[in-house]
Design a protein around this motif. Sequence first.
Motif, PDB file in Angstrom:
ATOM      1  N   UNK A  29       5.467   1.410  -3.503  1.00 44.06           N
ATOM      2  CA  UNK A  29       5.211   0.755  -2.215  1.00 44.06           C
ATOM      3  C   UNK A  29       3.814   0.148  -2.184  1.00 44.06           C
ATOM      4  N   UNK A  30       2.830   0.904  -2.628  1.00 45.77           N
ATOM      5  CA  UNK A  30       1.455   0.389  -2.649  1.00 45.77           C
ATOM      6  C   UNK A  30       1.361  -0.806  -3.599  1.00 45.77           C
ATOM      7  N   UNK A  31       2.018  -0.734  -4.758  1.00 45.23           N
ATOM      8  CA  UNK A  31       2.024  -1.860  -5.700  1.00 45.23           C
ATOM      9  C   UNK A  31       2.641  -3.104  -5.096  1.00 45.23           C
ATOM     10  N   UNK A  37      -0.336  -8.947  -0.644  1.00 45.64           N
ATOM     11  CA  UNK A  37      -1.598  -9.309   0.002  1.00 45.64           C
ATOM     12  C   UNK A  37      -2.690  -9.688  -0.987  1.00 45.64           C
ATOM     13  N   UNK A  38      -2.305  -9.943  -2.235  1.00 46.32           N
ATOM     14  CA  UNK A  38      -3.279 -10.302  -3.266  1.00 46.32           C
ATOM     15  C   UNK A  38      -4.107 -11.517  -2.827  1.00 46.32           C
ATOM     16  N   UNK A  39      -5.401 -11.408  -3.046  1.00 47.39           N
ATOM     17  CA  UNK A  39      -6.299 -12.488  -2.668  1.00 47.39           C
ATOM     18  C   UNK A  39      -6.793 -12.389  -1.234  1.00 47.39           C
ATOM     19  N   UNK A  44      -5.576  -0.190  -2.879  1.00 52.24           N
ATOM     20  CA  UNK A  44      -5.659   0.770  -3.978  1.00 52.24           C
ATOM     21  C   UNK A  44      -4.762   1.969  -3.686  1.00 52.24           C
ATOM     22  N   UNK A  45      -4.406   2.680  -4.737  1.00 51.85           N
ATOM     23  CA  UNK A  45      -3.659   3.925  -4.564  1.00 51.85           C
ATOM     24  C   UNK A  45      -4.643   5.085  -4.571  1.00 51.85           C
ATOM     25  N   UNK A  67      -0.260   6.276 -11.730  1.00 55.79           N
ATOM     26  CA  UNK A  67      -0.792   5.088 -11.061  1.00 55.79           C
ATOM     27  C   UNK A  67      -1.783   5.338  -9.947  1.00 55.79           C
ATOM     28  N   UNK A  68      -2.234   6.575  -9.763  1.00 62.10           N
ATOM     29  CA  UNK A  68      -3.209   6.868  -8.708  1.00 62.10           C
ATOM     30  C   UNK A  68      -4.605   6.504  -9.213  1.00 62.10           C
ATOM     31  N   UNK A  69      -5.338   5.758  -8.396  1.00 57.16           N
ATOM     32  CA  UNK A  69      -6.660   5.260  -8.790  1.00 57.16           C
ATOM     33  C   UNK A  69      -7.815   6.089  -8.219  1.00 57.16           C
TER      34      UNK A  69
END
Length: 193
Positions: A29-31, A37-39, A44-45, A67-69
């Motif tokens: 979902x976050x990806x 909303x890129x740009x 972030x996750x 994938x958690x940042x």
Amino acid sequence: PFPDSFAHSLDSIIRVRMEMAELTGYVKTVGSLRREYEGRIKIRTGLELEYVPRLHKEHVRTLREAGIEYFILGQHFLADGEISTMSPVSDPSLLREYVDTVLEGAASGDFCIIAHPDVIRFTGDDDVYERKMERLCLGLRNLDIPVEINFLGLLKKRNYPDDRFWSVAGRVGNRAVFSADAHRPEQVRDPGI
């Protein structure tokens, strides 16, 4: 992506958390939102984690692979899950254990924020509280990790934010962030829900 034994180890200590089976959906979902909303905004996750020394390295490695940042340290339990930091405690040794645990977790380099650093509900001597929290605040300042002013605690009239803690943090000069501490998506908009 999580071995059953890993999830079971966490379950025995951390009873209130997102189920491991939900993690993949969260990351997807976050990806998806990141691409949409890129740009325009950076998305972030991240997760709030307990610091459990014997599980920490495996926990973080597994979550990063998923994938958690970013990780936020929220220490809700002591003594391997036997003691809740939200229950009243007057024993100075438990306050010392809380401070030691948070500082050890912070020193791991894995956490970017300390969530509700004043979550421990210490009902003992105020001078003891101030000395231990000064040690915590100095350690976090030296590690350059900000502390969180938690709106959920404020709105739900919990024992935090604790004026005693924030007096020490202000004197020490800790950086602070504000957080809704949203447990459901709609709480980002309105933490009082």
